[in-house]
Every structure is written in structure tokens, then in C-alpha cells.
Design a protein around this motif. Structure first.
Motif, PDB file in Angstrom:
ATOM      1  N   ARG A  31      -9.389  -6.623   4.389  1.00 35.77           N
ATOM      2  CA  ARG A  31      -9.750  -6.482   2.977  1.00 35.77           C
ATOM      3  C   ARG A  31      -9.136  -5.224   2.376  1.00 35.77           C
ATOM      4  NH1 ARG A  31     -14.674  -6.881   3.736  1.00 35.77           N
ATOM      5  NH2 ARG A  31     -15.322  -4.688   3.693  1.00 35.77           N
ATOM      6  N   ARG A  32      -9.154  -4.131   3.140  1.00 33.28           N
ATOM      7  CA  ARG A  32      -8.601  -2.878   2.622  1.00 33.28           C
ATOM      8  C   ARG A  32      -7.089  -2.966   2.455  1.00 33.28           C
ATOM      9  NH1 ARG A  32      -8.452   0.424  -0.905  1.00 33.28           N
ATOM     10  NH2 ARG A  32      -7.575   2.462  -0.457  1.00 33.28           N
ATOM     11  N   LEU A  33      -6.396  -3.568   3.416  1.00 32.71           N
ATOM     12  CA  LEU A  33      -4.948  -3.718   3.298  1.00 32.71           C
ATOM     13  C   LEU A  33      -4.586  -4.587   2.096  1.00 32.71           C
ATOM     14  CD1 LEU A  33      -3.876  -4.169   7.030  1.00 32.71           C
ATOM     15  CD2 LEU A  33      -3.361  -2.214   5.544  1.00 32.71           C
ATOM     16  N   LEU A  34      -5.370  -5.620   1.826  1.00 34.38           N
ATOM     17  CA  LEU A  34      -5.085  -6.490   0.689  1.00 34.38           C
ATOM     18  C   LEU A  34      -5.420  -5.806  -0.638  1.00 34.38           C
ATOM     19  CD1 LEU A  34      -6.208  -9.976   2.029  1.00 34.38           C
ATOM     20  CD2 LEU A  34      -3.873  -9.139   1.652  1.00 34.38           C
ATOM     21  N   ASP A  35      -6.382  -4.887  -0.631  1.00 40.06           N
ATOM     22  CA  ASP A  35      -6.632  -4.089  -1.841  1.00 40.06           C
ATOM     23  C   ASP A  35      -5.399  -3.258  -2.189  1.00 40.06           C
ATOM     24  OD1 ASP A  35      -9.201  -4.985  -2.215  1.00 40.06           O
ATOM     25  OD2 ASP A  35     -10.160  -3.276  -1.228  1.00 40.06           O
ATOM     26  N   VAL A  36      -4.784  -2.718  -1.149  1.00 40.72           N
ATOM     27  CA  VAL A  36      -3.623  -1.841  -1.334  1.00 40.72           C
ATOM     28  C   VAL A  36      -2.356  -2.648  -1.598  1.00 40.72           C
ATOM     29  CG1 VAL A  36      -2.173  -0.119  -0.175  1.00 40.72           C
ATOM     30  CG2 VAL A  36      -4.656  -0.067   0.126  1.00 40.72           C
ATOM     31  N   TYR A  37      -2.243  -3.801  -0.949  1.00 41.24           N
ATOM     32  CA  TYR A  37      -1.012  -4.595  -1.014  1.00 41.24           C
ATOM     33  C   TYR A  37      -1.389  -6.078  -1.167  1.00 41.24           C
ATOM     34  CZ  TYR A  37       4.024  -4.950  -0.185  1.00 41.24           C
ATOM     35  OH  TYR A  37       5.374  -5.133  -0.327  1.00 41.24           O
ATOM     36  N   PRO A  38      -1.878  -6.471  -2.346  1.00 41.85           N
ATOM     37  CA  PRO A  38      -2.435  -7.824  -2.522  1.00 41.85           C
ATOM     38  C   PRO A  38      -1.413  -8.956  -2.440  1.00 41.85           C
ATOM     39  CG  PRO A  38      -2.369  -6.654  -4.609  1.00 41.85           C
ATOM     40  CD  PRO A  38      -2.019  -5.661  -3.560  1.00 41.85           C
ATOM     41  N   THR A  39      -0.127  -8.660  -2.553  1.00 41.15           N
ATOM     42  CA  THR A  39       0.878  -9.725  -2.470  1.00 41.15           C
ATOM     43  C   THR A  39       1.199 -10.118  -1.032  1.00 41.15           C
ATOM     44  OG1 THR A  39       2.656  -8.082  -2.599  1.00 41.15           O
ATOM     45  CG2 THR A  39       1.941  -9.089  -4.669  1.00 41.15           C
ATOM     46  N   ALA A  40       0.625  -9.399  -0.078  1.00 39.29           N
ATOM     47  CA  ALA A  40       0.869  -9.724   1.331  1.00 39.29           C
ATOM     48  C   ALA A  40       0.007 -10.901   1.772  1.00 39.29           C
ATOM     49  CB  ALA A  40       0.585  -8.512   2.215  1.00 39.29           C
ATOM     50  N   SER A 127      -9.501   7.385   7.681  1.00 39.13           N
ATOM     51  CA  SER A 127      -9.438   8.192   6.462  1.00 39.13           C
ATOM     52  C   SER A 127      -8.120   7.977   5.729  1.00 39.13           C
ATOM     53  CB  SER A 127      -9.617   9.678   6.804  1.00 39.13           C
ATOM     54  OG  SER A 127      -8.476  10.192   7.494  1.00 39.13           O
ATOM     55  N   GLY A 128      -7.031   7.790   6.483  1.00 37.85           N
ATOM     56  CA  GLY A 128      -5.747   7.515   5.851  1.00 37.85           C
ATOM     57  C   GLY A 128      -5.715   6.154   5.186  1.00 37.85           C
ATOM     58  N   LEU A 129      -6.314   5.155   5.830  1.00 38.47           N
ATOM     59  CA  LEU A 129      -6.396   3.826   5.236  1.00 38.47           C
ATOM     60  C   LEU A 129      -7.195   3.871   3.941  1.00 38.47           C
ATOM     61  CD1 LEU A 129      -5.776   0.800   5.551  1.00 38.47           C
ATOM     62  CD2 LEU A 129      -7.837   0.593   6.950  1.00 38.47           C
ATOM     63  N   GLY A 130      -8.257   4.673   3.936  1.00 40.84           N
ATOM     64  CA  GLY A 130      -9.072   4.793   2.736  1.00 40.84           C
ATOM     65  C   GLY A 130      -8.404   5.578   1.620  1.00 40.84           C
ATOM     66  N   ALA A 131      -7.425   6.422   1.953  1.00 42.26           N
ATOM     67  CA  ALA A 131      -6.756   7.249   0.943  1.00 42.26           C
ATOM     68  C   ALA A 131      -5.647   6.509   0.207  1.00 42.26           C
ATOM     69  CB  ALA A 131      -6.181   8.510   1.597  1.00 42.26           C
ATOM     70  N   LEU A 132      -5.231   5.350   0.713  1.00 42.24           N
ATOM     71  CA  LEU A 132      -4.203   4.575   0.022  1.00 42.24           C
ATOM     72  C   LEU A 132      -4.788   3.990  -1.260  1.00 42.24           C
ATOM     73  CD1 LEU A 132      -2.646   2.688   3.061  1.00 42.24           C
ATOM     74  CD2 LEU A 132      -1.544   4.487   1.709  1.00 42.24           C
ATOM     75  N   PRO A 133      -4.096   4.108  -2.387  1.00 43.51           N
ATOM     76  CA  PRO A 133      -4.653   3.621  -3.656  1.00 43.51           C
ATOM     77  C   PRO A 133      -4.608   2.106  -3.762  1.00 43.51           C
ATOM     78  CG  PRO A 133      -2.431   4.455  -4.002  1.00 43.51           C
ATOM     79  CD  PRO A 133      -2.774   4.754  -2.568  1.00 43.51           C
ATOM     80  N   ALA A 134      -5.615   1.529  -4.392  1.00 45.04           N
ATOM     81  CA  ALA A 134      -5.620   0.093  -4.657  1.00 45.04           C
ATOM     82  C   ALA A 134      -4.496  -0.248  -5.630  1.00 45.04           C
ATOM     83  CB  ALA A 134      -6.974  -0.337  -5.227  1.00 45.04           C
ATOM     84  N   ARG A 135      -3.935  -1.434  -5.484  1.00 47.12           N
ATOM     85  CA  ARG A 135      -2.806  -1.858  -6.323  1.00 47.12           C
ATOM     86  C   ARG A 135      -3.244  -1.998  -7.777  1.00 47.12           C
ATOM     87  NH1 ARG A 135       2.137  -4.838  -5.614  1.00 47.12           N
ATOM     88  NH2 ARG A 135       2.169  -3.957  -3.515  1.00 47.12           N
ATOM     89  N   ASP A 147       3.343   1.866  -1.369  1.00 40.13           N
ATOM     90  CA  ASP A 147       3.998   0.686  -0.794  1.00 40.13           C
ATOM     91  C   ASP A 147       4.908   1.081   0.371  1.00 40.13           C
ATOM     92  OD1 ASP A 147       2.751  -0.859  -2.670  1.00 40.13           O
ATOM     93  OD2 ASP A 147       4.532  -1.281  -3.863  1.00 40.13           O
ATOM     94  N   ALA A 148       5.585   2.212   0.240  1.00 39.68           N
ATOM     95  CA  ALA A 148       6.483   2.667   1.301  1.00 39.68           C
ATOM     96  C   ALA A 148       5.708   2.940   2.587  1.00 39.68           C
ATOM     97  CB  ALA A 148       7.233   3.926   0.855  1.00 39.68           C
ATOM     98  N   ILE A 149       4.489   3.481   2.466  1.00 43.30           N
ATOM     99  CA  ILE A 149       3.666   3.728   3.652  1.00 43.30           C
ATOM    100  C   ILE A 149       3.295   2.410   4.325  1.00 43.30           C
ATOM    101  CG2 ILE A 149       1.417   4.556   4.460  1.00 43.30           C
ATOM    102  CD1 ILE A 149       1.556   6.740   2.335  1.00 43.30           C
ATOM    103  N   VAL A 150       2.827   1.453   3.530  1.00 50.08           N
ATOM    104  CA  VAL A 150       2.387   0.176   4.089  1.00 50.08           C
ATOM    105  C   VAL A 150       3.555  -0.577   4.717  1.00 50.08           C
ATOM    106  CG1 VAL A 150       1.357  -2.066   3.549  1.00 50.08           C
ATOM    107  CG2 VAL A 150       0.451   0.011   2.482  1.00 50.08           C
ATOM    108  N   GLU A 151       4.685  -0.583   4.044  1.00 51.00           N
ATOM    109  CA  GLU A 151       5.826  -1.378   4.497  1.00 51.00           C
ATOM    110  C   GLU A 151       6.578  -0.724   5.657  1.00 51.00           C
ATOM    111  OE1 GLU A 151       8.299  -2.101   1.146  1.00 51.00           O
ATOM    112  OE2 GLU A 151       6.747  -3.167   0.020  1.00 51.00           O
ATOM    113  N   GLY A 152       6.614   0.612   5.691  1.00 49.09           N
ATOM    114  CA  GLY A 152       7.429   1.232   6.726  1.00 49.09           C
ATOM    115  C   GLY A 152       7.075   2.665   7.052  1.00 49.09           C
TER     116      GLY A 152
END
Length: 346
Positions: A31-40, A127-135, A147-152
């Protein structure tokens, strides 16, 4: 804004049925990853804490390019054990490791960071996962950095490291747009260290284009980059989805770096920066065929807008769309559309 993820993970683990606890933890991370990167698209496996089989598989598209990242959940937060795990992964997979508790400190932590960077692996603690901003709909420089963090992303990132990366890169993109050397150099240094080569090349290409758009020569760009003949589809998508740049001189300088074929391969449909680019490009790009059709839905207002529809470039009016192309074979099939009335076109 930081989203507390650690308490959610702790609550998920506090379940009497171990299988339910695992699924609840996967719920939190997914759920958290999709908040940050919903097109995945995220697919779960039947495994948990496995040596080399991922817990989640994250896939996404950027234009015509398909990418994936394997996500590994780790019950242990011991840096020494995590370093041993990371060394088993293949660099080409660019794994994302999420320990379920805050990492320990000390020499083992430093060793883990070195190993993770070398193996193109990101160790992202709660804590790092929580610090990523929602899209958000607006692709700000900070959002591009996220996006750069999530992708690579690679190395170790807790909340402090994520916030530093977002700030440095977000500031650097803006600085490149203004032709400011030192903030641009610092941002590039952060990108090269904390992202895999493919992502760092994409971000540096974007910043180099911003730099040239500011009016400064590429020879003055504060990094060693290949001669920038043109923007690729991913870098162009980043540029066109960023906040609107109203400087017409900027787009005149960017125009030689963009060609129509690359533009049509992006995932852009209609953005303010697409309108800016086309106002400049229409003065030099050549189209040999035009097909005028009725759109599926009418649009309120009289302003005409450039759109990209299913890989085709069109100029949309109030009640018709004029698709432009270099040849007939590059257009839609006419039978797919109704023909507008001549009086409407006039």
C-alpha cells in the motif's frame, strides 16, 4: 510529510497467526509503495523472508520502456546479516530490501552501505519508506527525485537520507534550470552515488537539458556527460510533466534536443509544458498529412490544445481533433472516427 510506517508494520506482525501476520505486513508495504508510485503494478509471491525469491514484484512502464524491481522483506534488521543477503542478489535485478525494523549502527552498517551500493541494491528501512512523498498530479522536482529512489535507488536510506536526497536533487533540478553551477554539481553528486547508472544517466540528461535551456553551454555543465544530441523518451517525459516553464527562450533552446518520434513514445498526453514545447516546435517541425475527426467527447472552452492520443500528435479544438503526421501510415484508421461537419471546421 512523513508517514509512520514502523507502527503499522509492528501492528501487522502482532497477529497470532504467522501466515496472517505475513500477509498484513505485505499489505502495509504494498500500500505504501503504491501511494508513492501508483502507476506501478505489484504482484505478491507466496514467500516471505526467502533468501533469493522476492516477496513482491514491482513493475511499471515509462513510455515504451518496461521496468521491474524485486522487493525483499527482511525480518532481521542486523546490518551484517543483511549484507550477506545482498551479496546473493544479482546487480541486474536492482533489488529493494525493506527490513521490518530500524537498522543498527556501527561498522556493520557502513559495510552494508558499501555492499548495497556495489550490488545496486536499495536498503530502505521503515522510516525511509515513510519519508517518500505520496504521488501528486504535479510532477515537481522533488517528485522526480522520489521516483528516482523507487526506480533505482541504491545504498541505505532511512528518513534522514531520503529527505536529504529529495532536497538536494529537487534543488539541483531548479538550479540547473537557472544555470547555477554549485547546487547542480551537488545534486548530480547525490544522484550518481545513490542511484543505479540507468537512473543517474536519465536524471543527469534531464538536468543537462535544463542547463542548456537556461542558455549556458553544455561544456560548462558541472558533470561529465556525453554530448547531448537529443532527449530520450524518459528524460523528455520528466521535463514535460514538471511544473510549467513559461520562459519562451527556454523552449527555443530545448527544441533542437527534441524530435517528434521521441515525443510520441513518451507517456505524456496533455500538460502545460507540452503546449509550451509545441508552440516552439510548430515553427520548424514538418507535417505532411492531417486527419480531422470528431472527438469521442466534446470539450468545454474555446482554447486549442496539443494532445498526444495513443501515440498520435493532435491539435484539439472545441469539437474536433486534427491529427498530424509525416505520412498516412502514421495516422489512425479513418473508419474509427466520425467526420466533422465542414461548417464546424470553418
Amino acid at each position: 510529510m512523513v508517514t509512520p510506517v514502523a507502527p503499522e508494520i509492528d501492528s501487522a506482525l502482532d497477529h497470532p497467526d504467522p501466515r496472517q501476520a505475513v500477509e498484513r505486513v505485505k499489505d502495509v508495504v504494498q500500500r505504501r509503495l503504491l501511494d508513492v508510485y501508483p502507476t506501478a503494478r505489484i504482484v505478491r509471491t507466496d514467500f516471505f523472508n526467502h533468501t533469493y525469491v522476492p516477496d513482491l514484484l514491482m513493475t511499471w512502464s515509462s513510455g515504451t520502456r518496461k521496468s521491474e524491481r524485486r522487493v525483499y522483506l527482511r525480518a532481521s534488521s542486523d546490518p551484517e546479516l543483511l549484507a550477506s543477503d545482498v551479496q546473493l542478489f544479482e546487480r541486474e535485478q536492482q533489488p529493494l530490501v525493506v527490513p521490518l525494523a530500524h537498522l543498527g549502527t556501527g561498522p556493520a552498517h557502513e559495510q552494508l552501505e558499501t555492499v548495497a551500493e556495489e550490488h545496486h541494491t536499495l536498503v530502505l528501512d521503515p522510516s525511509g519508506l515513510g519519508a517518500l512523498p505520496a504521488r501528486t498530479p504535479t510532477r515537481t522536482p522533488t517528485a522526480l527525485a522520489s521516483d528516482a529512489i523507487v526506480e533505482g535507488g541504491r545504498g541505505i536510506m532511512g528518513a534522514r537520507q531520503v529527505e536529504r536526497f529529495l532536497y538536494m536533487v529537487g534543488t539541483g533540478v531548479e538550479a540547473a534550470r537557472e544555470g547555477q553551477a554549485e547546487p547542480t554539481r551537488l545534486a548530480l553528486s547525490e544522484v550518481f552515488r545513490h542511484t543505479v547508472p540507468d537512473v543517474s544517466r536519465r536524471m543527469s540528461t534531464l538536468m543537462a537539458a535544463m542547463w542548456q535551456g537556461s542558455g549556458r553551454s553544455l561544456s560548462e555543465f558541472p558533470a561529465n556527460v556525453p554530448h547531448l544530441a537529443s532527449l530520450d523518451e524518459t528524460s523528455l517525459s520528466l521535463l514535460l510533466s514538471s511544473p510549467e516553464i513559461t520562459d519562451e527562450a527556454f523552449w527555443r533552446r530545448i527544441r533542437p534536443l527534441v524530435d517528434a518520434k521521441t515525443l510520441l513514445r513518451t507517456d505524456i498526453t496533455d500538460t502545460p509544458n507540452l503546449q509550451r514545447l509545441m508552440r516552439s516546435a510548430v515553427q520548424t517541425w514538418k507535417g505532411h498529412v492531417c486527419m480531422v475527426v470528431e472527438p469521442e467527447t466534446a470539450r468545454a472552452g474555446g482554447a486549442w490544445r496539443w494532445v498526444i492520443d495513443d501515440g498520435h500528435l493532435g491539435l484539439r479544438g472545441p469539437d474536433f481533433v486534427a491529427f498530424l503526421a509525416a505520412s498516412r501510415k502514421d495516422l489512425h484508421t479513418p473508419e474509427e472516427f466520425e467526420a466533422p461537419l465542414l461548417v464546424g471546421l470553418r
